[in-house]
Design an enzyme around this catalytic site. Structure first.
Site, short mmCIF file in Angstrom:
data_model
loop_
_atom_site.label_atom_id
_atom_site.label_comp_id
_atom_site.label_asym_id
_atom_site.label_seq_id
_atom_site.Cartn_x
_atom_site.Cartn_y
_atom_site.Cartn_z
CD GLU A 71 32.47 -34.00 -19.33
OE1 GLU A 71 31.25 -34.02 -19.12
OE2 GLU A 71 32.97 -34.03 -20.46
CE LYS A 245 27.72 -34.65 -21.30
NZ LYS A 245 29.11 -34.36 -20.98
CG ASP A 261 15.62 -24.61 -12.44
OD1 ASP A 261 16.18 -25.62 -12.91
OD2 ASP A 261 14.43 -24.58 -12.10
CG HIS A 358 37.63 -36.09 -22.56
ND1 HIS A 358 36.85 -34.98 -22.36
CD2 HIS A 358 36.92 -37.13 -22.07
CE1 HIS A 358 35.73 -35.34 -21.79
NE2 HIS A 358 35.75 -36.64 -21.60
C1 MEV Z 1 31.85 -34.39 -23.86
O1 MEV Z 1 31.35 -34.17 -22.57
C2 MEV Z 1 31.17 -33.47 -24.87
C3 MEV Z 1 31.45 -33.77 -26.34
O2 MEV Z 1 31.09 -35.11 -26.64
C4 MEV Z 1 30.59 -32.81 -27.15
C5 MEV Z 1 30.53 -33.11 -28.64
O3 MEV Z 1 30.71 -34.25 -29.06
O4 MEV Z 1 30.23 -32.15 -29.38
C6 MEV Z 1 32.90 -33.59 -26.68
#
Ligand code: MEV
Length: 408
Positions: A71, A245, A261, A358
């Site tokens: 990413e 995530k 792992d 992003h």
């Molecule tokens: C993107 O990969 C991760 C985010 O969505 C995490 C979050 O919202 O805290 C930016």
């Protein structure tokens, strides 16, 4: 007799697949002798980009951390989060007194008291068996710490073996000991279901904390909004899942770069995220003494020796780069990166949205995706960055225009 598929060489396997000559030769060129030995039916290496979190202070030491991830914005965000935490003195790590992994012998249709009594009266022999089955871990100062019986339902019971696996992640050590221990339970053969380690690494709980002066996070108002966002994710599973995530963007990138792992780390982390009955974000942000304070607690099972780590030179290089020798040191660094990653995400969300930063990071990948050559990527990215709106069609159109211009 014809060879079985797994007995073929990587090129022989490639030859049997429906592939264009171009793909076949690209995959051939990506083969490495070392990795041929690691998985069954190997055909090629699958490469991921690896980048660096240049500087994060962990327990007073500056570390450069390798991160393997696809990413585009993750490593930039981790650097950003680390800079904010470094401004407050960096990240502090609290480790458990003794890390250990649990292995389970699983029984069904069994009376709890009967098997519990058996476990209590056979402690000596259970400990002796562990020693006999894995002497190497005892030589390194590890080994079986406890054997206890846990009631699961009225008829299901788990006999839990807690094992100190020292600097190895320990899955193989635990499974070897467990399988030897099953022989002692022959009286319960019919009720025995199976033996397997548990990835719920609750005896490897690590906590990291860090603080950021308001000025370094964009002011008090931004800090307060980060706290509100953090509180939100304690109550809302939608937000908590996304936040975790994002945390694992950073965490797992380091876990991967060090040959560990990441599925085990993520499974354990997500399980712990609901340990109090509601799935929540693993980090907590609050305000104390004019600082934004962050805390992350996570069970984390990783190693610096054994398994794939010792078999993959790139994993050893990554560990050497960080001067990491023990699994505990590695745990602290990984969690510190997680905290930094989470901070950067929360800050971006409350202060203008993540899409701006992003998308800019995505443009290089987008340029490749629409067919730009390496020589064209930078020019295309510069042009895309100047635009208000970008998507695949726009990127393609600009690439064509660039090519037309260069012909004239
Ligand atoms: C993107 O990969 C991760 C985010 O969505 C995490 C979050 O919202 O805290 C930016």
């Amino acid at each position: 007799m014809a060879k079985k598929y797994y007995e073929l060489s990587p090129d022989e396997r490639l030859a049997l697949l429906q592939l264009s000559d171009q793909d076949k030769s690209a995959w051939h060129d990506n083969q490495s002798d070392n990795n041929t030995q690691i998985v069954e039916n190997y055909i090629t290496d699958f490469r991921l980009p690896m980048g660096i979190l240049q500087d994060i202070i962990v327990n007073g030491h500056q570390v450069s951390v390798p991160m393997a991830i696809e990413e585009p914005s993750v490593i930039a965000a981790a650097n950003n989060g680390a800079k904010m935490l470094n401004a407050g003195g960096g990240v502090q790590v609290v480790l458990p007194k003794r890390s250990a992994l649990t292995g389970q012998l699983l029984f069904t249709n069994i009376d709890f008291d009967t098997i519990n009594q058996f476990v209590l009266t056979h402690q000596k022999i259970l400990f002796e068996c562990a020693k006999q089955s894995k002497p190497s871990i005892y030589k390194r100062g590890g080994g079986l710490l406890s054997v206890v019986t846990r009631r699961i339902t009225d008829s299901d019971v788990s006999v839990d073996f807690t094992i100190d696996t020292k600097d190895a992640m320990g899955a193989n050590i635990v499974n070897t000991i467990l399988e030897a221990e099953t022989t002692i339970f022959s009286d319960f053969k019919n009720q025995f279901i199976g033996a397997i380690l548990s990835n719920y690494a609750i005896d490897q709980l690590v906590t990291v904390t860090g603080r950021v002066p308001f000025a370094n996070v964009g002011g008090q108002q931004v800090a307060e909004k980060i706290v509100s966002l953090s509180k939100f994710s304690k109550h809302d599973i939608y937000r908590a899942t996304t936040e975790n995530k994002g945390l694992f963007n950073g965490l797992s990138a380091v876990v991967m770069a060090t040959g560990n792992d990441w599925r085990a780390v993520e499974a354990s982390g997500h399980a712990y995220a609901s340990h109090n009955g509601q799935y929540q974000s693993l980090t907590t942000w609050s305000i104390k003494n004019d600082y934004l304070q962050g805390e992350l607690t996570l069970p984390i099972s990783v190693g610096t020796v054994g398994g794939a780590i010792s078999a993959m030179p790139q994993a050893q290089r990554a560990l050497r780069m960080m001067a990491v020798e023990t699994a505990d040191q590695l745990r602290g660094i990984i969690l510190a990166v997680g905290l930094a990653q989470n901070l950067a995400a929360l800050k971006a969300i409350v202060a203008g949205g993540i899409q701006q930063g992003h998308m800019k990071m995505q443009y290089r990948a987008l340029a490749i995706q629409v067919g730009a050559t390496i020589a064209e990527v930078q020019t295309l990215v510069t042009k895309l960055r100047a635009l208000k709106q970008v998507d695949t069609e726009i990127a393609k159109k600009i690439l064509m225009e660039m090519r037309d211009e260069s012909k004239n």
